[in-house]
Motif scaffolding. Structure first.
Motif, short mmCIF file in Angstrom:
data_model
loop_
_atom_site.label_atom_id
_atom_site.label_comp_id
_atom_site.label_asym_id
_atom_site.label_seq_id
_atom_site.Cartn_x
_atom_site.Cartn_y
_atom_site.Cartn_z
N THR A 53 15.98 37.18 18.51
CA THR A 53 16.18 37.80 19.91
C THR A 53 16.02 39.27 19.74
OG1 THR A 53 18.12 36.32 20.44
CG2 THR A 53 18.16 38.54 21.51
N GLY A 54 16.47 39.91 18.55
CA GLY A 54 16.16 41.40 18.31
C GLY A 54 14.78 41.52 18.09
N LEU A 55 14.18 40.91 17.37
CA LEU A 55 12.58 41.06 17.40
C LEU A 55 11.89 40.71 18.49
CD1 LEU A 55 12.16 39.01 13.85
CD2 LEU A 55 12.03 41.40 14.17
N ALA A 56 12.51 40.07 19.51
CA ALA A 56 11.62 39.77 20.77
C ALA A 56 11.85 41.05 21.56
CB ALA A 56 12.38 38.43 21.46
N ALA A 57 13.26 41.63 21.73
CA ALA A 57 13.27 42.92 22.35
C ALA A 57 12.33 44.05 21.95
CB ALA A 57 14.51 43.24 22.44
N PHE A 58 12.23 44.05 20.52
CA PHE A 58 11.42 45.16 19.89
C PHE A 58 10.04 44.77 20.09
CE2 PHE A 58 8.92 45.85 15.62
CZ PHE A 58 9.07 47.41 15.93
N ILE A 59 9.52 43.57 20.08
CA ILE A 59 8.08 43.25 20.44
C ILE A 59 7.88 43.46 21.89
CG2 ILE A 59 6.25 41.39 20.56
CD1 ILE A 59 6.80 42.38 17.70
N GLY A 60 8.64 43.17 22.70
CA GLY A 60 8.69 43.37 24.35
C GLY A 60 8.28 44.80 24.39
N HIS A 61 8.84 45.96 23.80
CA HIS A 61 8.70 47.34 23.94
C HIS A 61 7.46 47.62 23.53
CE1 HIS A 61 9.50 51.43 23.95
NE2 HIS A 61 9.05 51.70 22.65
N LEU A 62 7.02 47.09 22.45
CA LEU A 62 5.55 47.38 21.81
C LEU A 62 4.62 47.09 22.64
CD1 LEU A 62 6.06 46.75 17.98
CD2 LEU A 62 6.59 48.81 19.24
N TYR A 63 4.85 45.63 23.12
CA TYR A 63 3.47 44.82 23.96
C TYR A 63 4.47 44.49 25.09
CZ TYR A 63 1.48 45.22 19.56
OH TYR A 63 1.01 45.84 18.26
N PRO A 64 4.81 45.41 26.24
CA PRO A 64 5.37 45.08 27.42
C PRO A 64 4.47 44.09 28.40
CG PRO A 64 4.75 47.37 27.50
CD PRO A 64 4.31 46.83 26.19
N VAL A 65 4.96 43.08 28.76
CA VAL A 65 4.10 42.23 29.61
C VAL A 65 4.04 42.78 31.03
CG1 VAL A 65 6.16 40.97 30.48
CG2 VAL A 65 3.81 39.86 30.58
N PHE A 66 4.84 43.76 31.47
CA PHE A 66 4.74 44.49 32.73
C PHE A 66 3.89 45.52 32.85
CE2 PHE A 66 9.52 42.96 32.42
CZ PHE A 66 8.88 41.61 33.19
N PHE A 67 3.47 46.13 31.77
CA PHE A 67 2.53 47.39 31.50
C PHE A 67 1.48 47.29 30.70
CE2 PHE A 67 7.00 48.61 32.70
CZ PHE A 67 6.87 49.37 33.78
N GLY A 68 0.89 46.08 30.75
CA GLY A 68 -0.60 45.84 30.09
C GLY A 68 -0.42 45.61 28.78
N PHE A 69 0.72 45.34 28.12
CA PHE A 69 0.92 45.11 26.75
C PHE A 69 0.56 46.47 26.05
CE2 PHE A 69 -0.25 40.97 28.85
CZ PHE A 69 1.05 40.14 28.25
N LYS A 70 1.13 47.57 26.79
CA LYS A 70 0.71 48.78 26.07
C LYS A 70 1.90 49.44 26.13
CE LYS A 70 -4.30 48.90 26.79
NZ LYS A 70 -5.46 49.75 27.47
N GLY A 71 2.84 49.41 25.00
CA GLY A 71 4.16 50.10 24.94
C GLY A 71 4.22 51.15 23.77
N GLY A 72 5.37 51.57 23.69
CA GLY A 72 5.91 52.51 22.72
C GLY A 72 5.68 52.03 21.12
N LYS A 73 6.32 53.03 20.41
CA LYS A 73 6.17 52.86 19.10
C LYS A 73 7.35 52.15 18.48
CE LYS A 73 3.08 56.61 17.96
NZ LYS A 73 2.67 57.66 17.24
N GLY A 74 8.56 51.99 19.48
CA GLY A 74 9.51 51.25 18.95
C GLY A 74 10.77 51.53 18.27
N VAL A 75 10.80 53.05 17.87
CA VAL A 75 11.91 53.60 17.22
C VAL A 75 13.51 53.50 17.98
CG1 VAL A 75 12.94 55.74 16.24
CG2 VAL A 75 10.54 55.25 16.02
N ALA A 76 13.37 53.81 19.19
CA ALA A 76 14.72 53.84 19.97
C ALA A 76 15.06 52.37 19.93
CB ALA A 76 14.55 54.57 21.42
N THR A 77 14.16 51.54 20.46
CA THR A 77 14.48 50.05 20.61
C THR A 77 15.13 49.39 19.09
OG1 THR A 77 12.93 49.88 22.36
CG2 THR A 77 13.65 47.61 21.52
#
Length: 194
Positions: A84-108
């Motif tokens: 579950t934690g890894l899925a949230a992290f991957i969602g931030h990095l590769y967001p389905v709602f924003f063309g799979f282009k996300g942040g670097k993941g520190v805060a998440t």
């Protein structure tokens, strides 16, 4: 049981880009097109100031914390909690709602670690704050905290599964920060003014 639904739900929650939404709501430029081009709190601070960055940071942390904390409360097996934690992290990095282009993941990552254990998340934050106080370099602070996170997970939780999840997030964070690492090694990484 439908416990496995925590994983796709965590990915979808992680896919909500706090930086992009906050910038739109506050009338700021798209963080993907300004500054470093990274939709994260540090870049939002560059283009919109402390308030916008603080809200972004909180949003990114919560999208890691909420699904993991929920799964923890539900008493899911440790492997599913880690996933579950890894899925949230991957969602931030590769967001389905924003063309799979996300942040670097520190805060998440902080949010996920807080969901695993308050002490674990706070150890990460304390390390970040200490290194930042000394260096004033956000990326260096994040990288050192991330490298230490698996060791913290081992001492605080003692769960090989959560240590492995923390180590995987660390490895991905290092990879996502490869340009920062190159600038740090060259002495060219900019400090963030407080």
């Amino acid at each position: 049981m439908m416990e496995w639904l925590f994983v796709p739900a965590a990915y979808l929650i992680g896919s909500v880009s706090s930086a992009i939404i906050i910038c739109r709501l506050m009338g700021l430029p798209d963080p993907r097109e300004q500054g470093s081009g990274n939709p994260g709190a540090t870049n939002v601070m560059r283009i919109g100031g402390k308030k916008a960055a603080g809200i972004t940071l909180l949003g990114d942390m919560l999208k890691g914390l909420i699904p993991v904390y929920g799964a923890n409360l539900f008493g899911v097996p440790i492997e599913l909690l880690a996933a579950t934690g890894l899925a949230a992290f991957i969602g931030h990095l590769y967001p389905v709602f924003f063309g799979f282009k996300g942040g670097k993941g520190v805060a998440t990552t902080i949010g996920v670690l807080l969901g695993y254990s308050w002490f674990l998340g706070l150890a990460f934050v304390a390390t970040w704050l200490l290194i930042y106080k000394i260096s004033k370099i956000s990326s260096l602070s994040a990288l050192i905290a991330a490298v230490l996170a698996p060791a913290y997970a081992w001492f605080i939780l003692g769960s090989p599964t959560l240590v492995e999840a923390s180590a995987l997030m660390t490895a991905v964070l290092l990879w996502r920060h490869k340009s920062n690492i190159q600038r740090l090694l060259a002495g060219e990484e900019a400090a963030i003014k407080p």
